[in-house]
Scaffold this active site. Structure first.
Site, PDB file in Angstrom:
ATOM      1  N   MET A  36      40.949  51.377  42.182  1.00 37.86           N
ATOM      2  CA  MET A  36      40.176  50.129  42.030  1.00 37.86           C
ATOM      3  C   MET A  36      39.252  49.955  43.220  1.00 37.86           C
ATOM      4  O   MET A  36      39.641  50.236  44.360  1.00 37.86           O
ATOM      5  CB  MET A  36      41.147  48.951  41.967  1.00 37.86           C
ATOM      6  CG  MET A  36      42.162  49.079  40.860  1.00 37.86           C
ATOM      7  SD  MET A  36      43.308  47.696  40.907  1.00 37.86           S
ATOM      8  CE  MET A  36      44.329  48.083  39.484  1.00 37.86           C
ATOM      9  N   MET A  67      38.942  52.731  37.872  1.00 41.51           N
ATOM     10  CA  MET A  67      38.392  51.402  37.559  1.00 41.51           C
ATOM     11  C   MET A  67      37.373  51.103  38.646  1.00 41.51           C
ATOM     12  O   MET A  67      37.584  50.259  39.525  1.00 41.51           O
ATOM     13  CB  MET A  67      39.538  50.381  37.537  1.00 41.51           C
ATOM     14  CG  MET A  67      40.424  50.527  36.319  1.00 41.51           C
ATOM     15  SD  MET A  67      42.009  49.706  36.516  1.00 41.51           S
ATOM     16  CE  MET A  67      42.897  50.989  37.386  1.00 41.51           C
TER      17      MET A  67
HETATM   18  C1  DX5 Z   1      45.896  47.726  35.424  1.00 37.78           C
HETATM   19  C2  DX5 Z   1      46.229  49.201  35.626  1.00 37.78           C
HETATM   20  C3  DX5 Z   1      47.535  49.570  35.047  1.00 37.78           C
HETATM   21  C4  DX5 Z   1      48.676  48.831  35.659  1.00 37.78           C
HETATM   22  C5  DX5 Z   1      49.852  48.915  34.774  1.00 37.78           C
HETATM   23  O1  DX5 Z   1      44.681  47.424  35.978  1.00 37.78           O
HETATM   24  O2  DX5 Z   1      45.272  50.024  35.040  1.00 37.78           O
HETATM   25  O3  DX5 Z   1      47.782  50.966  35.070  1.00 37.78           O
HETATM   26  O4  DX5 Z   1      48.987  49.283  36.930  1.00 37.78           O
HETATM   27  O5  DX5 Z   1      50.814  48.140  35.373  1.00 37.78           O
HETATM   28  P1  DX5 Z   1      51.780  47.195  34.547  1.00 37.78           P
HETATM   29  O6  DX5 Z   1      52.609  48.125  33.723  1.00 37.78           O
HETATM   30  O7  DX5 Z   1      52.531  46.485  35.618  1.00 37.78           O
HETATM   31  O8  DX5 Z   1      50.928  46.291  33.711  1.00 37.78           O
HETATM   32 ZN    ZN Z   2      45.804  52.383  34.701  1.00 34.08          ZN
END
Ligand code: DX5
Ligand code: ZN
Length: 226
Positions: A36, A67
Site C-alpha cells: 500500500m 494497491m
Molecule cells: C485489504 C488487503 C487484504 C487484507 C485481508 O486491503 O488487500 O489482503 O489484508 O485482510 P483481512 O482478511 O483481515 O480482511
Molecule cells: Zn490483498
C-alpha cells in the site's frame, strides 16, 4: 483444488519469519503480501525487502497485491525479491495491459484486481491475458474489515466471465474472509482465498486459523451465507 493464501498484513511483523513458517506447516498454499502506497489506498505497508525476508523463511509461492498508483515502476523489484505472481489494480491507471505485459516479460504470473465499486464487466478485456483475477470483497486499505455481501454475486459474475474467456484463470477473493463465510466464497466460484485477520488473529493461533479455513474450504462443517 481451492487454495488458501494467508495475508501477512495481519501477522506479527516482529515475528514475521515464524508466522510464515507456521502458515506453511499448517498447510497454506501460498503467501499473500499487500503493498500500500498511501495514494491508491489511505495506508502504507511494506516494500520489496519484506518479500525478500519472507522468501528466506518459506518455499511457498509468494504473491504480491499492489494497491499502488503507477505500479510499473515497482514491479521489477518485487519480482526480483522472489514474487511469482504480481497483481495490479484495474483502477490504478489507464494502461493495465502494459503492466500485465511487463509482469510477463519479467517471468512472473499476472493478476488483475478490481475494487468493490468497479463493474465486473470491466475485467473482460484483461481476462484473456492474466493468470489470476482478484475480486476485492472490501474496499482495500486495511485488514480486519467485514466482507461486503455483494461480493458473492460479483464472484459469480467473474467466474462466469472466466469460464467463457480464460478457463485456466484463478479467481481470488480478498477481504473479510473468515471461517463463517469462506464456503460461500468458494461456492460462488473463488479458487483462491486470501485471509489475514482470520488466520493471524485466530483465537487458537495462526495454525488453528489456517486449519479452520482449510477444513471449510475442503467441504468441512459450516453453513453458507445466502
Ligand atoms: C485489504 C488487503 C487484504 C487484507 C485481508 O486491503 O488487500 O489482503 O489484508 O485482510 P483481512 O482478511 O483481515 O480482511
Ligand atoms: Zn490483498
Amino acid at each position: 483444488m481451492v487454495q488458501l493464501a494467508p495475508s501477512i498484513l495481519a501477522a506479527d511483523f516482529a515475528r514475521l519469519g515464524e508466522e510464515v513458517e507456521a502458515c506453511e506447516r499448517a498447510g497454506a498454499h501460498r503467501i499473500h503480501i499487500d503493498i500500500m502506497d498511501n495514494h491508491f489506498v489511505p495506508n502504507l505497508s511494506m516494500g520489496p525487502e519484506v518479500v525478500g525476508a519472507c522468501r528466506r523463511h518459506t518455499g511457498l509461492p509468494l504473491e504480491v497485491h499492489l494497491m499502488v498508483e503507477r505500479p510499473d515502476s515497482l514491479i521489477p523489484a518485487f519480482i526480483e525479491a522472489g514474487c511469482g505472481t504480481v497483481t495490479v489494480h484495474l483502477e490504478a491507471g489507464p494502461q493495465p495491459h502494459r503492466s500485465v505485459a511487463l509482469i510477463h516479460r519479467l517471468g512472473a504470473r499476472a493478476g488483475m484486481a478490481i475494487n468493490p465499486g468497479t463493474a465486473t464487466s470491466l475485467l473482460r478485456p484483461l481476462l484473456p491475458e492474466v493468470e489470476l483475477a482478484l475480486v476485492m470483497s472490501v474496499d482495500p486499505g486495511f485488514g480486519g474489515q467485514q466482507l461486503l455481501p455483494q461480493s458473492l454475486p460479483r464472484l459469480r459474475e467473474v467466474a462466469k466471465l472466466i469460464s467463457r474467456l480464460n478457463p485456466g484463470c484463478e479467481l481470488e477473493v480478498d477481504g473479510g474472509v473468515d471461517c463463517d463465510n469462506v464456503s460461500s466464497c468458494v461456492a460462488a466460484g473463488a479458487t483462491v482465498v486470501v485471509a489475514g485477520t482470520s488466520v493471524f488473529a485466530a483465537s487458537g493461533g495462526t495454525a488453528a486459523g489456517v486449519g479452520c479455513l482449510l477444513k471449510r474450504i475442503s467441504g468441512g462443517a459450516g453453513g453458507q451465507l445466502s
